[in-house]
Scaffold this motif. Structure first.
Motif, short mmCIF file in Angstrom:
data_model
loop_
_atom_site.label_atom_id
_atom_site.label_comp_id
_atom_site.label_asym_id
_atom_site.label_seq_id
_atom_site.Cartn_x
_atom_site.Cartn_y
_atom_site.Cartn_z
N ALA A 204 0.83 -1.21 0.00
CA ALA A 204 0.00 0.00 0.00
C ALA A 204 0.86 1.26 0.00
O ALA A 204 0.50 2.27 -0.62
CB ALA A 204 -0.93 -0.01 1.21
N PRO A 210 -5.79 3.33 -4.68
CA PRO A 210 -6.46 2.49 -3.69
C PRO A 210 -7.11 1.25 -4.31
O PRO A 210 -7.21 0.21 -3.65
CB PRO A 210 -7.53 3.40 -3.07
CG PRO A 210 -7.37 4.73 -3.68
CD PRO A 210 -6.34 4.68 -4.73
N VAL A 213 -4.68 -1.49 -4.28
CA VAL A 213 -4.52 -2.00 -2.93
C VAL A 213 -5.69 -2.89 -2.55
O VAL A 213 -5.52 -3.96 -1.93
CB VAL A 213 -4.38 -0.84 -1.93
CG1 VAL A 213 -4.29 -1.36 -0.49
CG2 VAL A 213 -3.15 0.00 -2.25
N MET A 214 -6.91 -2.50 -2.92
CA MET A 214 -8.09 -3.29 -2.60
C MET A 214 -8.06 -4.64 -3.32
O MET A 214 -8.44 -5.67 -2.75
CB MET A 214 -9.36 -2.51 -2.96
CG MET A 214 -9.54 -1.24 -2.11
SD MET A 214 -10.84 -0.15 -2.69
CE MET A 214 -12.29 -1.07 -2.19
N ALA A 217 -5.70 -6.73 -1.48
CA ALA A 217 -6.30 -7.16 -0.22
C ALA A 217 -7.23 -8.35 -0.42
O ALA A 217 -7.22 -9.31 0.36
CB ALA A 217 -7.05 -6.00 0.43
N VAL A 284 -6.39 -0.91 4.14
CA VAL A 284 -7.16 -0.35 3.02
C VAL A 284 -7.62 1.07 3.37
O VAL A 284 -7.57 1.98 2.53
CB VAL A 284 -8.36 -1.26 2.69
CG1 VAL A 284 -9.27 -0.59 1.67
CG2 VAL A 284 -7.88 -2.60 2.16
#
Length: 556
Positions: A204, A210, A213-214, A217, A284
């Motif tokens: 991250a 983002p 990153v999600m 995740a 997150v």
């Protein structure tokens, strides 16, 4: 009379010597007959068997002690098998572990204790063959109790031979290792989850989008928890009935959550699994916040450029800012240190011209400072996970350092209406890593002021021979009893992230700093009555370094 009537008598018993001492004798009396068959006398043969009786008694006593010892063992199943594998003895530990009474199992083959697939494959017979040929067989594996339940067992099977070297049976010792196996598996799983969260955190920090990153995740949760369906939900979206859901809280106080992270699993998730999901959700949330900070910077840039030329003072400020941006434009987004420098330059330029814009930029600076502290803490977490938390010990007076750090906190403590009260020893010399101890003090005082509910915070430092004790006490919200045991864990929080920011790393890092100094940290707390953190450190357990480069280190 018996010898005359039956022709011979043999008995054993105590006899007495001339000196009055006793000995154990074997006595044989035989009659002597005359020519007419009449008894004319007797022949008596006596043997001293005292030594043999002593040895036999010792053997008997030894066997009795062994029997009592085996029967007293409750945590091990200890029993004998005949050469064919049938049970010939059974101790209370075996009855407790396997559920069979002695009369139920003696005479039965020991393959009864094996799962059906092992029993049918001849596993028990192979173990007997190995033990008979090598004298010993040892393994860990599943075994079955009388009620059909399974347990993980450590088994040692040893061959027993008589003096002539003939195989007369086997001894078998079984220990129930189910709980140890479960604990080891849980520890391994927790370590795997923590490492996965650390990897996601570093990813991250290196990824500006983002959404990327999600996606990472989701992949990490799927691989770590072995679930197929993982998704992010909008704040208004209702989770599926089978979902295990954790909220992705915004870091700003009273802000709406960013959404939720949902994992659909056929098996129930453990508390450790839920903690792992919460840690992923926190990473997150931090990535989303960082994107918001960058967007605020872009907006501030556009507005500043639009206002250029309005006044001479504003033009000078804009030129200074443009010159600054032209030098470091390629580093505007990364690394983070360049972003902080730019925001600070803008802050100085607008401080006297536009209070509203200055206030917004001030908020952006606070966000970058928070993200900088997050990066420092995540890097410390990575160092700790890799066993690379290095110390640079030196001799100094801890009382002086505590007073200096407390002085730094006077203003924020006063703003929070939580005045600091110091009770320090006159001198507390020792050998520690100065910067790490300062980092520890900052973490504890930050928490005390943050959660102190506007009440005084007391700091006490005591010296006891070869140790020092530091105590930081607040009178704030306190910690629930269920949370006390986990607050020193990675990404663990006792207070709601909605009301108090942070990812729950400060106390985790603090604990490892204390332990690296061979000290201990404890907490006593009650909800609504505040918390007391106590640290004990040895004074001279670390050897000071002659000269070490300490540049590049900062507070977490």
């Amino acid at each position: 009379m018996v010898a005359a009537r039956e022709g011979r008598i043999e008995i054993e018993g105590w006899r007495v010597r001339k000196d009055g001492s006793r000995f154990w004798a074997n006595v044989v009396i035989s009659p002597i007959h005359g020519e007419g068959g009449e008894v004319q006398g007797f022949v008596k043969v006596t043997r001293d068997l005292t030594e043999r009786r002593r040895i036999e008694q010792q053997l008997k006593d030894g066997e009795e002690r062994l029997r009592l010892m085996i029967e007293s063992v409750k945590d091990y199943a200890i029993f004998l098998l005949d050469p064919q594998g049938r049970v010939t003895s059974w101790n209370p530990g075996a009855e407790r572990m396997k559920g069979y009474a002695a009369e139920e199992i003696i005479g039965q083959h020991f393959s009864r204790f094996y799962p059906a697939e092992d029993a049918s494959s001849g596993k028990a017979a192979r173990e007997l063959e190995i033990a008979a040929s090598t004298g010993h067989f040892e393994e860990e594996g599943w075994r079955v109790r009388k009620d059909g339940s399974r347990f993980w067992a450590s088994v040692v099977l040893s061959a027993v031979h008589n003096p002539a070297g003939e195989l007369i049976g086997f001894t078998k010792i079984t220990r129930d290792m189910t709980e140890r196996r479960r604990a080891a598996e849980e520890l391994a799983e927790r370590s795997r989850q923590q490492f996965a969260v650390s990897e996601l955190g570093l990813h991250a920090l290196q990824t500006p989008e983002p959404q990327v990153v999600m996606e990472a995740a989701i992949r990490i949760v799927r691989e770590t928890l072995q679930v197929d369906d993982v998704r992010f939900l909008d704040p208004a979206e209702t989770p599926p009935a089978s979902a295990n859901t954790v909220v992705i809280h915004a870091t700003e106080e009273n802000a709406r959550p960013f959404g939720a992270l949902a994992a659909m699993s056929q098996r129930p998730l453990s508390p450790n699994d839920i903690s792992f999901l919460e840690a992923v959700a926190n990473v997150v949330a931090a990535a989303i916040v960082r994107t918001g900070i960058e967007e605020q910077l872009r907006v501030a840039e556009r507005r500043t450029i639009e206002e250029r030329g309005r006044t001479e003072q504003a033009e000078a400020a804009l030129r200074e800012r443009d010159e600054f941006i032209s030098v470091d434009a390629h580093e505007l987004r990364t690394p983070l240190t360049a972003l902080q420098l730019k925001l600070q330059g803008l802050e100085r330029g607008l401080a006297a011209t536009d209070a509203r814009k200055f206030q917004r930029l001030e908020g952006a600076v606070r966000q970058t400072e928070r993200l900088s502290r997050l990066i420092d803490r995540l890097l410390d977490v990575f160092r700790i996970a890799q066993g690379r938390l290095e110390l640079s010990p030196e001799e100094f007076d801890l009382a002086v350092l505590v007073r200096q750090v407390a002085d730094d906190f006077r203003e924020p403590a006063a703003q929070a209406r939580a005045p600091l009260q110091l009770e320090l020893a006159d001198k507390a010399g020792g050998s520690w890593d100065r910067l790490r101890i300062e980092q520890l003090l900052v973490n504890l005082l930050s928490n005390a002021v943050k959660y102190g509910a506007g009440k005084p915070v007391s700091v006490k430092l005591e010296v006891e021979k070869d140790r020092v004790r530091l105590t930081v006490r607040d009178q704030g919200i306190g910690i629930a009893a269920d949370d006390v045991g986990r607050i020193f864990g990675r990404f663990q929080r006792a207070a709601s992230i909605r009301n108090y920011g942070g990812l729950g790393l400060g106390l985790f890092i603090t604990r490892h700093i204390v332990e690296a100094h061979r000290g201990t940290i404890t907490v006593a707390s009650s909800v609504g009555e505040g918390s007391t953190f106590s640290i004990e450190l040895p004074r001279f357990s670390l050897t000071p370094a002659a000269s070490l480069d300490k540049t590049g280190r900062a507070r977490a």
